[in-house]
Design an enzyme around this catalytic site. Structure first.
Site, PDB file in Angstrom:
ATOM      1  N   SER A 132       0.801  -1.231   0.000  1.00  0.00           N
ATOM      2  CA  SER A 132       0.000   0.000   0.000  1.00  0.00           C
ATOM      3  C   SER A 132       0.827   1.270   0.000  1.00  0.00           C
ATOM      4  CB  SER A 132      -0.924   0.004   1.213  1.00  0.00           C
ATOM      5  OG  SER A 132      -0.174   0.194   2.401  1.00  0.00           O
ATOM      6  N   GLY A 163       0.408  -1.520   5.065  1.00  0.00           N
ATOM      7  CA  GLY A 163      -0.005  -2.883   4.827  1.00  0.00           C
ATOM      8  C   GLY A 163      -0.061  -3.301   3.377  1.00  0.00           C
ATOM      9  N   LYS A 220       2.297 -36.338  25.424  1.00  0.00           N
ATOM     10  CA  LYS A 220       2.503 -37.456  24.506  1.00  0.00           C
ATOM     11  C   LYS A 220       3.151 -38.601  25.276  1.00  0.00           C
ATOM     12  CE  LYS A 220       4.167 -38.703  19.954  1.00  0.00           C
ATOM     13  NZ  LYS A 220       4.495 -40.061  20.403  1.00  0.00           N
TER      14      LYS A 220
END
Length: 835
Positions: free
Chosen positions: A186, A190, A542
């Site tokens: 832009s 952004g 886990k």
């Protein structure tokens, strides 16, 4: 004339340019003369995108100033009365009165506006329509956008690179709607994204669709994206500004300068440039002029596409695959690309494909009139009638796509991995083109749907941004969806525990008739992937053991109950672990559970090496002898059936809640709770407990039996993998009677691939046990090509023995770096060990 003033002729119009040496950008010394020169040279590229659009201007009469003393800016809509009469204008009646806007139709108008210090030029997404009743006045009926825009704005704590990441997500969704997307940096903070529309929908309709897409992305990525207009919510987020699609809103024009402290420009970029976000930056006007000389106008297709939608339902092309083929290169993708669409048979088919592209989504495809009518469903088919999911109508696909699985190259349209999530036939109840579809799908017993499901797809409005109601939909699971037929007809879903089997011998536990159900498998994940949407995931430790599906018939006053333990490859492990028969007394109703069998070592931590001593033992005497030394425990973490009800289609969080209610912990039974905390805290806790990592599971994930999915992820502190033993090298000294190292491989596309050797991690028991098993598999020739230096003293074996190693990565040659032996895996088939 002096450098402060010049008289010029532009497009046959005489203009006086003044104060040419006035500095507009103090930090770079850029003068008004340089600004005028830029706009004169960029005009051929600027004007096609501004033509027939009302221009509002931001003027810095005394320049942009410095960070310490910013210049004053004036925002202007109305054109001054003294403006030249040859400038094309249109008027709009506002609440504050009628305002006359210029149209930048030529270089002369652009030069005039730049002379007035109009550094930034803003335009709407719609063009002036010729032939209105009053050629000089614009009414609300005239505002039909020919493009959609998204302004990606980084909030505090986010940068341009984060906007680039979001840009790829927006592109994926818009591509799924059949829209091309053009990115611009832009020039301010952004990214701007433009998608061409055909100019037949209203601004309100386009804005509604843009808002829905932005909200969908914000919902899927709440840690990264916000679509709410409140500025207080933008910290550490990228704001997707969809509001600029409103008829009253404007966006800075492509190639316009910006009123920043340096003369940056809203610059069209290529997607290749945006593939490396860390290197993307805003460009100054000098760089932009060089780019257009080399690259031309990267936005030229956007200007030419106005009013020419290729996917308008009003004029569907005779060949329904024209759009599909236009997006694919047969030389670069393995997707089927037939010359013509097919014809539908008597039995209609469907396929749902899990598509790991820039953003994970599911492709929902129904056979219709010789093609597969297709929708992209970002969150997958809904499992709850109370929760509808967004469905984006995409281009029709060929019938051959119903069996397609594979990897679409990264740089191609839809690049990523495609797998079949479910498929089968369907019964069509209602099909109203562009508005509504009602169908009953008959999925596979082990498919993602879990049997028979009835869905309604409906358009969210009368028209979408292309006046094509086949674009913007929702998918709804019907409340009267047929009962899960697989619970009656499929072995996968049947739990018949009416008759006990086995004996009452204390060393041989009674067995329940097992379900033929394979466990859902996780994919090795990336921590950053989970970080980006952390609230969507739950975390579990886990456990370092062997996976088991437990079919349980609950103990009663009249019966001791029964338990059957099945490994992930379908082997019966019940006799090997008799102490786990306790599970029948830990539940009050029959059920099917998923868990991990573990043996504990130092510090009561799971020790896979110790578990090796129990694996494969079946003789009661051997089992009892080793059981006294090495007891095992079952970590139960999921419930799949309960009291004759299948829970496979129930979301993870609800299954966990039911699991806590169903199972009571015992001497050998544990129900570890999900970790309460952040991802980083979960990983730290796992590391403190000296576990190998954690499991991240999407809170809305359903249980896909036998599938390896990316809705369950393994996040490890170090890497492990399965390997095939193809040979062993002769040992010396203490290992003279066993072996020095094992030679390893895995299945590749063209056969076995050598992966190196492992010589550490073995204890004496493993060395002796392995040597015995290796001798039983001896062969004379190598099953895989091995470098001569490592094959010199090798002894070859048939490659059907599966092991697991921990390793530090792979070398350039594909060899395991610093592998350490962890143990044999008799719960994994040799054919499943692949690169």
């Amino acid at each position: 004339m002096s450098s402060k003033e010049q008289k010029v002729s532009v497009d046959g119009h005489r203009l006086t340019l003044t104060n040419l040496d006035k500095v507009y950008y103090p930090e770079t010394g850029t003068t008004k003369g340089e600004v005028l020169d830029y706009y004169a040279r960029i005009a051929p590229y600027f004007i096609p995108h501004a033509t027939d659009r009302l221009a509002t201007r931001k003027r810095w009469v005394d320049g942009v100033g410095t960070p310490d003393e910013p210049g004053q800016v004036f925002f202007e809509k109305d054109l001054p009365d003294h403006a030249p009469s040859w400038i094309a204008t249109r008027s709009i009646k506002h609440s504050t009165g009628r305002k006359r806007y210029p149209l930048i139709q030529d270089a002369a108008t652009l030069t005039y506006l730049a002379q007035l210090a109009s550094l930034e030029l803003h335009i709407p997404q719609w063009r002036v329509r010729p032939g209105s009743k009053d050629p000089g006045t614009i009414t609300s009926d005239d505002r039909y956008p020919d493009r959609m825009v998204f302004d990606l704005d980084p909030g505090e704590g986010r940068e341009l690179a984060d906007c680039v990441e979001v840009a790829h997500m927006v592109r994926e969704l818009l591509n799924g709607m059949g829209l091309d997307v053009y990115p611009l940096t832009s020039g301010s903070k952004g990214i701007h994204l433009y998608a061409p529309l055909d100019g037949t929908a209203t601004s309100q309709q386009a804005s509604d669709v843009a808002r829905e897409l932005a909200r969908s992305l914000a919902t899927d990525h709440p840690e990264l994206i916000v679509s709410n207009m409140k500025k207080s919510l933008r910290k550490n987020k990228v704001f997707i500004d969809w509001s600029q699609n409103s008829a009253s809103k404007t966006t800075v024009a492509p190639y316009s300068l910006r009123g920043r402290f340096t003369p940056t420009v809203a610059t069209p970029r290529t997607w290749d440039e945006l593939d490396d976000p860390a290197r993307v930056e805003h460009l100054r006007f000098e760089e932009v002029l060089e780019r257009v000389e080399d690259l031309g106008d990267l936005l030229e297709p956007l200007a030419h596409s106005a009013g020419a939608s290729e996917t308008s339902s009003a004029e569907m092309p005779h060949d329904r695959l024209e759009v599909y083929r236009s997006k694919r290169d047969p030389d670069k993708t393995s997707e089927p690309i037939p010359e013509r669409h097919g014809t539908s048979g008597d039995e209609l088919t469907f396929v749902i494909q899990e598509h790991h592209a820039t953003a994970l989504h599911w492709d929902f495809r129904l056979e219709y009139r010789g093609v597969l009518a297709s929708w992209a469903v970002p969150k997958g088919p809904p499992t709850d009638p109370k929760r509808n999911h967004l469905a984006i109508r995409t281009e029709d696909h060929p019938m051959e796509y119903a069996t397609f699985e594979g990897t679409i190259p990264k740089d191609e349209y839809g690049g990523g991995e495609v797998t079949i999530w479910d498929s089968g036939t369907y019964e069509l109840e209602e099909w109203e083109d562009g508005k509504k579809v009602v169908a009953t799908l008959h999925g596979q017993p082990d498919g993602g749907l879990g049997g028979v499901r009835k869905f309604s797809l409906f358009n969210t409005g009368d028209h979408g941004p292309n006046d094509d109601p086949d674009k913007n939909w929702m998918i709804h699971l019907m409340k009267d969806s047929p009962a899960d037929s697989s619970s009656e007809t499929s072995k996968t879903e049947k739990t018949d525990a009416s008759e006990p089997s086995g004996t009452s011998d204390e060393n041989t536990p009674a067995k329940a008739e097992p379900v033929e159900l394979e466990p859902m498998l996780a994919t090795l994940g990336n921590i950053e992937t989970v970080h980006r949407a952390e609230d969507d995931w739950a975390f579990e430790m886990k456990w370092d053991g062997v996976r088991a599906i437990a079919t349980v018939r609950a103990a009663t006053d009249d019966s001791p109950g029964a338990v059957t333990l099945t490994s992930r490859n379908g082997n019966d492990m019940t006799d090997t672990y008799p102490e786990l028969a306790e599970l029948a007394h830990c539940v009050e109703t029959d059920c099917v559970l998923d868990g991990e069998i573990v043996a504990l070592g130092d510090g009561n931590r799971p020790d896979f090496g110790r578990l090796q001593r129990r694996m494969k033992l079946t003789k009661p005497r051997d089992v009892e002898r080793e059981r006294a030394k090495t007891p095992v425990y079952l970590m139960v973490f999921d419930v799949l059936h309960h009291d004759d009800e299948s829970l496979l289609r129930t979301e993870y969080e609800q299954r966990r809640e039911q699991l806590i209610d169903i199972v009571t912990e015992g001497e050998h039974m544990y129900v570890p709770i999900a970790f309460e905390g952040t991802l980083d805290e979960a990983m730290d806790s796992s590391r403190d407990l000296k576990l190998e990592g954690i499991m991240a599971k999407r809170r809305d994930s359903v249980y896909l039996a036998g599938r390896r999915t990316k809705t369950w992820l393994k996040l490890k502190h170090s890497s492990t993998r399965d390997v095939l033993i193809v040979g062993w090298r002769t040992g010396n000294g203490e290992r003279a009677e066993t072996f020095a190292s094992l030679l390893l491989a895995a299945h590749g596309d063209d056969g076995l691939v050598y992966m190196g050797r492992v010589g550490t991690g073995f204890d004496d028991h493993q060395l002796q046990s392995l040597r015995h098993q290796l001798d039983q598999r001896a062969r004379k020739t190598p099953p895989v090509e091995v470098p001569s230096a490592e094959a010199r003293d090798a002894n070859w074996v048939t490659p059907n023995l599966v092991g697991e190693v921990e390793f530090g990565g792979l070398t350039e040659a594909g060899r395991l770096r610093h592998p350490v032996w962890r143990g044999l895996r008799d719960d994994i088939d040799a054919d499943d060990v692949i690169l």
